[in-house]
Design a protein around this motif. Sequence first.
Motif, PDB file in Angstrom:
ATOM      1  N   ALA A   1      13.183  -3.449  -5.308  1.00 19.51           N
ATOM      2  CA  ALA A   1      13.174  -4.549  -4.335  1.00 19.51           C
ATOM      3  C   ALA A   1      13.838  -4.132  -3.030  1.00 19.51           C
ATOM      4  O   ALA A   1      13.365  -4.466  -1.935  1.00 19.51           O
ATOM      5  N   ALA A   2      14.946  -3.377  -3.133  1.00 17.94           N
ATOM      6  CA  ALA A   2      15.647  -2.936  -1.927  1.00 17.94           C
ATOM      7  C   ALA A   2      14.921  -1.779  -1.250  1.00 17.94           C
ATOM      8  O   ALA A   2      14.817  -1.732  -0.016  1.00 17.94           O
ATOM      9  N   TYR A   3      14.401  -0.841  -2.041  1.00 16.01           N
ATOM     10  CA  TYR A   3      13.722   0.339  -1.499  1.00 16.01           C
ATOM     11  C   TYR A   3      12.515  -0.067  -0.667  1.00 16.01           C
ATOM     12  O   TYR A   3      12.215   0.544   0.373  1.00 16.01           O
ATOM     13  N   ARG A   4      11.812  -1.102  -1.049  1.00 12.85           N
ATOM     14  CA  ARG A   4      10.591  -1.517  -0.356  1.00 12.85           C
ATOM     15  C   ARG A   4      10.870  -2.069   1.046  1.00 12.85           C
ATOM     16  O   ARG A   4      10.005  -2.013   1.917  1.00 12.85           O
ATOM     17  N   VAL A   5      12.048  -2.627   1.273  1.00 12.76           N
ATOM     18  CA  VAL A   5      12.303  -3.320   2.544  1.00 12.76           C
ATOM     19  C   VAL A   5      13.429  -2.719   3.372  1.00 12.76           C
ATOM     20  O   VAL A   5      13.593  -3.065   4.542  1.00 12.76           O
ATOM     21  N   ALA A   6      14.217  -1.827   2.809  1.00 15.59           N
ATOM     22  CA  ALA A   6      15.388  -1.299   3.516  1.00 15.59           C
ATOM     23  C   ALA A   6      14.987  -0.531   4.775  1.00 15.59           C
ATOM     24  O   ALA A   6      13.954   0.145   4.795  1.00 15.59           O
ATOM     25  N   PRO A   7      15.789  -0.614   5.829  1.00 21.96           N
ATOM     26  CA  PRO A   7      15.598   0.287   6.973  1.00 21.96           C
ATOM     27  C   PRO A   7      16.083   1.676   6.600  1.00 21.96           C
ATOM     28  O   PRO A   7      16.827   1.850   5.626  1.00 21.96           O
ATOM     29  N   ALA A   8      15.683   2.668   7.378  1.00 23.65           N
ATOM     30  CA  ALA A   8      16.165   4.034   7.140  1.00 23.65           C
ATOM     31  C   ALA A   8      17.433   4.328   7.925  1.00 23.65           C
ATOM     32  O   ALA A   8      18.089   5.336   7.675  1.00 23.65           O
ATOM     33  N   ALA A   9      17.781   3.464   8.877  1.00 22.55           N
ATOM     34  CA  ALA A   9      18.967   3.677   9.703  1.00 22.55           C
ATOM     35  C   ALA A   9      19.339   2.372  10.374  1.00 22.55           C
ATOM     36  O   ALA A   9      18.544   1.417  10.395  1.00 22.55           O
ATOM     37  N   LYS A  10      20.530   2.343  10.956  1.00 21.26           N
ATOM     38  CA  LYS A  10      20.959   1.166  11.712  1.00 21.26           C
ATOM     39  C   LYS A  10      20.316   1.132  13.086  1.00 21.26           C
ATOM     40  O   LYS A  10      19.865   0.081  13.555  1.00 21.26           O
ATOM     41  N   ILE A  11      20.258   2.282  13.761  1.00 22.21           N
ATOM     42  CA  ILE A  11      19.750   2.335  15.131  1.00 22.21           C
ATOM     43  C   ILE A  11      18.720   3.440  15.314  1.00 22.21           C
ATOM     44  O   ILE A  11      17.744   3.262  16.033  1.00 22.21           O
TER      45      ILE A  11
ATOM     46  N   HIS B   1      13.329   4.974  12.277  1.00 25.12           N
ATOM     47  CA  HIS B   1      12.842   4.017  11.276  1.00 25.12           C
ATOM     48  C   HIS B   1      13.830   2.873  11.041  1.00 25.12           C
ATOM     49  O   HIS B   1      14.069   2.469   9.895  1.00 25.12           O
ATOM     50  N   ALA B   2      14.408   2.347  12.117  1.00 22.80           N
ATOM     51  CA  ALA B   2      15.364   1.246  12.008  1.00 22.80           C
ATOM     52  C   ALA B   2      14.621  -0.080  12.027  1.00 22.80           C
ATOM     53  O   ALA B   2      14.668  -0.835  12.997  1.00 22.80           O
ATOM     54  N   TRP B   3      13.911  -0.342  10.953  1.00 23.51           N
ATOM     55  CA  TRP B   3      13.175  -1.606  10.802  1.00 23.51           C
ATOM     56  C   TRP B   3      12.941  -1.874   9.329  1.00 23.51           C
ATOM     57  O   TRP B   3      13.091  -0.987   8.481  1.00 23.51           O
ATOM     58  N   ILE B   4      12.591  -3.117   9.004  1.00 24.82           N
ATOM     59  CA  ILE B   4      12.303  -3.487   7.622  1.00 24.82           C
ATOM     60  C   ILE B   4      11.133  -2.639   7.115  1.00 24.82           C
ATOM     61  O   ILE B   4      10.100  -2.544   7.766  1.00 24.82           O
ATOM     62  N   GLY B   5      11.304  -2.020   5.952  1.00 26.76           N
ATOM     63  CA  GLY B   5      10.300  -1.101   5.431  1.00 26.76           C
ATOM     64  C   GLY B   5      10.413   0.296   6.003  1.00 26.76           C
ATOM     65  O   GLY B   5       9.599   1.161   5.671  1.00 26.76           O
ATOM     66  N   GLY B   6      11.422   0.534   6.843  1.00 27.55           N
ATOM     67  CA  GLY B   6      11.550   1.831   7.496  1.00 27.55           C
ATOM     68  C   GLY B   6      11.854   2.968   6.537  1.00 27.55           C
ATOM     69  O   GLY B   6      11.353   4.081   6.703  1.00 27.55           O
ATOM     70  N   LEU B   7      12.679   2.707   5.520  1.00 28.46           N
ATOM     71  CA  LEU B   7      12.998   3.750   4.547  1.00 28.46           C
ATOM     72  C   LEU B   7      11.747   4.171   3.785  1.00 28.46           C
ATOM     73  O   LEU B   7      11.471   5.369   3.642  1.00 28.46           O
TER      74      LEU B   7
ATOM     75  N   ALA C   1       0.833  -1.207   0.000  1.00 25.73           N
ATOM     76  CA  ALA C   1       0.000   0.000   0.000  1.00 25.73           C
ATOM     77  C   ALA C   1       0.867   1.257   0.000  1.00 25.73           C
ATOM     78  O   ALA C   1       0.560   2.232  -0.710  1.00 25.73           O
ATOM     79  N   MET C   2       1.943   1.268   0.786  1.00 22.38           N
ATOM     80  CA  MET C   2       2.831   2.431   0.798  1.00 22.38           C
ATOM     81  C   MET C   2       3.493   2.623  -0.567  1.00 22.38           C
ATOM     82  O   MET C   2       3.645   3.762  -1.040  1.00 22.38           O
ATOM     83  N   TRP C   3       3.894   1.533  -1.185  1.00 25.90           N
ATOM     84  CA  TRP C   3       4.551   1.615  -2.487  1.00 25.90           C
ATOM     85  C   TRP C   3       3.610   2.202  -3.538  1.00 25.90           C
ATOM     86  O   TRP C   3       4.015   3.070  -4.319  1.00 25.90           O
ATOM     87  N   GLU C   4       2.369   1.747  -3.547  1.00 27.38           N
ATOM     88  CA  GLU C   4       1.403   2.278  -4.504  1.00 27.38           C
ATOM     89  C   GLU C   4       1.077   3.736  -4.210  1.00 27.38           C
ATOM     90  O   GLU C   4       0.874   4.536  -5.132  1.00 27.38           O
ATOM     91  N   GLU C   5       1.023   4.098  -2.949  1.00 28.36           N
ATOM     92  CA  GLU C   5       0.798   5.503  -2.599  1.00 28.36           C
ATOM     93  C   GLU C   5       1.931   6.368  -3.132  1.00 28.36           C
ATOM     94  O   GLU C   5       1.698   7.447  -3.709  1.00 28.36           O
ATOM     95  N   LEU C   6       3.164   5.901  -2.958  1.00 26.83           N
ATOM     96  CA  LEU C   6       4.316   6.670  -3.427  1.00 26.83           C
ATOM     97  C   LEU C   6       4.270   6.842  -4.946  1.00 26.83           C
ATOM     98  O   LEU C   6       4.486   7.941  -5.471  1.00 26.83           O
ATOM     99  N   ARG C   7       3.960   5.770  -5.640  1.00 30.21           N
ATOM    100  CA  ARG C   7       3.877   5.848  -7.104  1.00 30.21           C
ATOM    101  C   ARG C   7       2.749   6.790  -7.534  1.00 30.21           C
ATOM    102  O   ARG C   7       2.871   7.498  -8.543  1.00 30.21           O
TER     103      ARG C   7
END
Length: 368
Positions: free
Chosen positions: A145-155, A158-164, A113-119
Amino acid sequence: MKDFFIADAPRFENAAVTSYFVLSSLQIRDRRTGGQFLSVTLTDKTGSMPAVMWDDFQESITPCSEGCYVKVQGQISRYQNKFQMALQRLRFAAETEIDPADYLPMTHFDIDAMWEELRGYVLNFANADLRRLVFAFLDDPEIAAAYRVAPAAKILHHAWIGGLLEHVVTLVRVCLATAPFYPEVDPDLLVTGAILHDIGKIRELHWKSSFGYTLEGQLIGHINIAQGMLADKFRQLDPFPQKLRVLVEHMILSHHGKYEFGSPKLPMTPEALLLNTLDDLEAKMQTLRNAFASAAAQGRGAGEVTDWVRSMERPLFNSRAYLTEGATPEEDITAAAGERTVDEPVVREDAVEEPGVVTEPAGGSLFD
């Protein structure tokens, strides 16, 4: 399999536990009284906890390194209002013993849903050149593929899967809500900057068993990585308007706002200035939510400040909880959408001091 999580620590204070974790940091330190001890950080999807092992640890850590899975047996205690574990046993754990879903925190929102909203925001661009630039990234299978699941930070935030993706979607919403108040700002250009400002993090960070920095991330950093990715896309899209290229690149290079924060340039355009301000605000608000969740998990009351938040150089105070303490559900203020309840792992290197002697727990061991 795993049946104890970091978030369960308040219920197990002064109790012995056996469980699996990711070893997200590992150091051998000198004891004040002579000799050495093992200092580690244990992590799962609910947070992180410092742990120490005083004796006979050399053989235990031989096959282990940061990012590996371990099985530990130890006793939970509280020091300076934070939980820690004194380890009696530690061993390497094979991937067949664990479920990866137990170890990496995930966004609470639907990624599709977030991905479609962004598009959808990009489809609404009036500027066709900016639209094709952003879609050159979003339609790239490897990047997407990476943008959808990457964290936004290490600690930090938004340090979680999908955080970015969560961070960027929220930032775009804030940008679109704010831009109408500033006629100097081009909304399409601003949103382009919001979507692409952290694109380099998909190569700066890794997120297999724990969050950390890649070699490229450590040596180059996400701002410079993003500049290179932009150059590749500009070549693919040639001819691309030179004026737009310079303005987009400037937003990427200046979005940290200050030289001391890693910005090669200071924001000089209306879009760059607003992007830096709103990006910083969005990150700080998530850090604030994490601090409030951590304080609540420690059992702190609504009238108490949080621990010192290093990234913001201050403790924080939950005014909403303070105002609504003791209120009925009808009187309470509606919780902010997307507020997380998972404690953010923030571990200071000096947070673990040598406690008193920890006795071996009674009863048999379920460790092996």
